[in-house]
Design an enzyme around this catalytic site. Structure first.
Site, PDB file in Angstrom:
ATOM      1  N   CYS A  71     -27.867 -13.246  -6.418  1.00 42.89           N
ATOM      2  CA  CYS A  71     -28.642 -12.365  -5.553  1.00 42.89           C
ATOM      3  C   CYS A  71     -29.846 -11.873  -6.338  1.00 42.89           C
ATOM      4  O   CYS A  71     -29.697 -11.157  -7.335  1.00 42.89           O
ATOM      5  CB  CYS A  71     -27.800 -11.182  -5.072  1.00 42.89           C
ATOM      6  SG  CYS A  71     -28.743  -9.967  -4.132  1.00 42.89           S
ATOM      7  N   HIS A 162     -29.901 -22.439   0.827  1.00 49.28           N
ATOM      8  CA  HIS A 162     -30.885 -21.863   1.747  1.00 49.28           C
ATOM      9  C   HIS A 162     -31.467 -22.948   2.635  1.00 49.28           C
ATOM     10  O   HIS A 162     -31.760 -24.054   2.173  1.00 49.28           O
ATOM     11  CB  HIS A 162     -32.030 -21.191   0.981  1.00 49.28           C
ATOM     12  CG  HIS A 162     -31.588 -20.012   0.171  1.00 49.28           C
ATOM     13  ND1 HIS A 162     -31.546 -18.742   0.688  1.00 49.28           N
ATOM     14  CD2 HIS A 162     -31.154 -19.925  -1.110  1.00 49.28           C
ATOM     15  CE1 HIS A 162     -31.108 -17.905  -0.250  1.00 49.28           C
ATOM     16  NE2 HIS A 162     -30.867 -18.614  -1.346  1.00 49.28           N
ATOM     17  N   GLU A 211     -28.415 -13.692   6.052  1.00 46.58           N
ATOM     18  CA  GLU A 211     -27.678 -13.997   4.829  1.00 46.58           C
ATOM     19  C   GLU A 211     -26.234 -14.384   5.130  1.00 46.58           C
ATOM     20  O   GLU A 211     -25.552 -13.733   5.929  1.00 46.58           O
ATOM     21  CB  GLU A 211     -27.708 -12.795   3.872  1.00 46.58           C
ATOM     22  CG  GLU A 211     -29.057 -12.582   3.215  1.00 46.58           C
ATOM     23  CD  GLU A 211     -28.946 -11.818   1.916  1.00 46.58           C
ATOM     24  OE1 GLU A 211     -28.159 -12.250   1.033  1.00 46.58           O
ATOM     25  OE2 GLU A 211     -29.626 -10.793   1.764  1.00 46.58           O
ATOM     26  N   CYS A 220     -34.122 -10.646   0.713  1.00 46.91           N
ATOM     27  CA  CYS A 220     -33.268 -11.577  -0.028  1.00 46.91           C
ATOM     28  C   CYS A 220     -34.112 -12.206  -1.125  1.00 46.91           C
ATOM     29  O   CYS A 220     -35.096 -12.897  -0.834  1.00 46.91           O
ATOM     30  CB  CYS A 220     -32.707 -12.652   0.900  1.00 46.91           C
ATOM     31  SG  CYS A 220     -31.689 -13.891   0.045  1.00 46.91           S
ATOM     32  N   GLY A 223     -33.594 -16.004  -1.352  1.00 50.14           N
ATOM     33  CA  GLY A 223     -34.201 -16.547  -0.151  1.00 50.14           C
ATOM     34  C   GLY A 223     -35.716 -16.562  -0.224  1.00 50.14           C
ATOM     35  O   GLY A 223     -36.374 -17.493   0.269  1.00 50.14           O
TER      36      GLY A 223
END
Length: 282
Positions: A71, A162, A211, A220, A223
């Site tokens: 993350c 992703h 997410e 994110c 992301g």
């Protein structure tokens, strides 16, 4: 259990210092503390622990109890926590994650960390390693059908999967309806995070994110990195771009020479607290 609530541009987690605390059932604890009505309220739980390979280790649990590999917003908050709370006095640290060791540079203002640059590593483009069940390698501008509509996706892993969808009018999209169908689409054997990106110009992108395991979040980090890589692969932006998310902005740079992605953004402490866990979780 003592904790600190923190967020990176609105992507909020409950952080626990496992140098002092023991969390016996982190998946269930994450589900409990993440509940915004009966718990603390967050996108998940992040544990900060000792590491034999790096300065620190982080373990991430989503709001549904599933474990995440990485993350980007969370790791910036880990950096702020370990410096601001006196676990280190270094401004360059390493953090072990399930996606490998990440290297961070801390910008300190008036004794507190204000911004963190994270070397997010090499973007993974091999479909088998993302993973996504598509024959094309790399997975750039590939069709995907969701709820009877065809979209075009570019897939990237930044340690977690992703699917980036380029679209217009991203602010009007109903992510609560289509997000779960992207996340659980049969093309993704480990589910996926989905980014919906609207190109403003060669240096700016508006983005919303669904997410995996946490629904729509305000931001994110991984992301944003995946989106920047997808933009560059599709020749939509320059190699350095600002991603504008619901919670704020992140600067992403893909250094093509050494094939590393760098993310820079803020980290914020909301409050410290202590919570009594239900029987069976403590």
């Amino acid at each position: 259990m003592k904790f600190t609530k923190m967020h990176g541009i609105g992507n909020d987690y409950v952080y626990v210092n496992c140098f002092k605390e023991v969390v016996n059932n982190p998946a269930e604890v994450s589900k409990f503390v993440s509940d915004r009505h009966f718990g603390i309220g967050s996108d998940g739980l992040i544990l900060i622990s000792p590491s034999e390979k790096a300065d620190f280790r982080m373990n991430i649990y989503n709001a549904d109890g599933s474990q995440a590999e990485m993350c980007g917003n969370g790791i910036r908050c880990v950096a702020k926590y370990v410096y601001d709370y006196g676990l280190t006095d270094k401004t360059e640290i390493s953090v072990e994650t399930l996606a490998g060791i990440k290297y961070l540079t801390l910008t300190v203002e008036e004794g507190k960390v204000a911004f963190v640059e994270v070397n997010m590593g090499t973007p993974i483009l091999d479909p088998a390693k993302i993973p996504v069940d598509v024959d094309k390698n790399p997975v750039v501008d590939v069709p995907i059908c969701v709820r009877g509509k065809e979209y075009r996706m570019t897939c990237v892993s930044m340690g977690n999967p992703h699917a980036v969808i380029f679209t217009e009018h991203v602010k009007e999209m109903d992510l609560n309806t289509i997000g779960p169908d992207f996340e659980n689409h049969p093309l993704f054997p480990k589910r996926t995070n989905t980014e919906f990106a609207e190109i403003t110009d060669r240096k700016n992108v508006n983005m919303r994110v669904w997410e995996r395991g946490s629904a729509e979040t305000l931001a994110c980090g991984t992301g944003s990195c995946a989106t920047a890589v997808a933009c560059i692969l599709n020749d939509k932006t320059d190699n350095e771009v600002t991603i504008h998310l619901l919670g704020g902005d992140l600067k992403i740079r893909w250094d093509r020479e050494n094939n590393q992605v760098y993310m820079t953004g803020p980290a914020t402490v909301v409050f410290d607290g202590e919570i009594t866990l239900p029987e069976g979780l403590s």
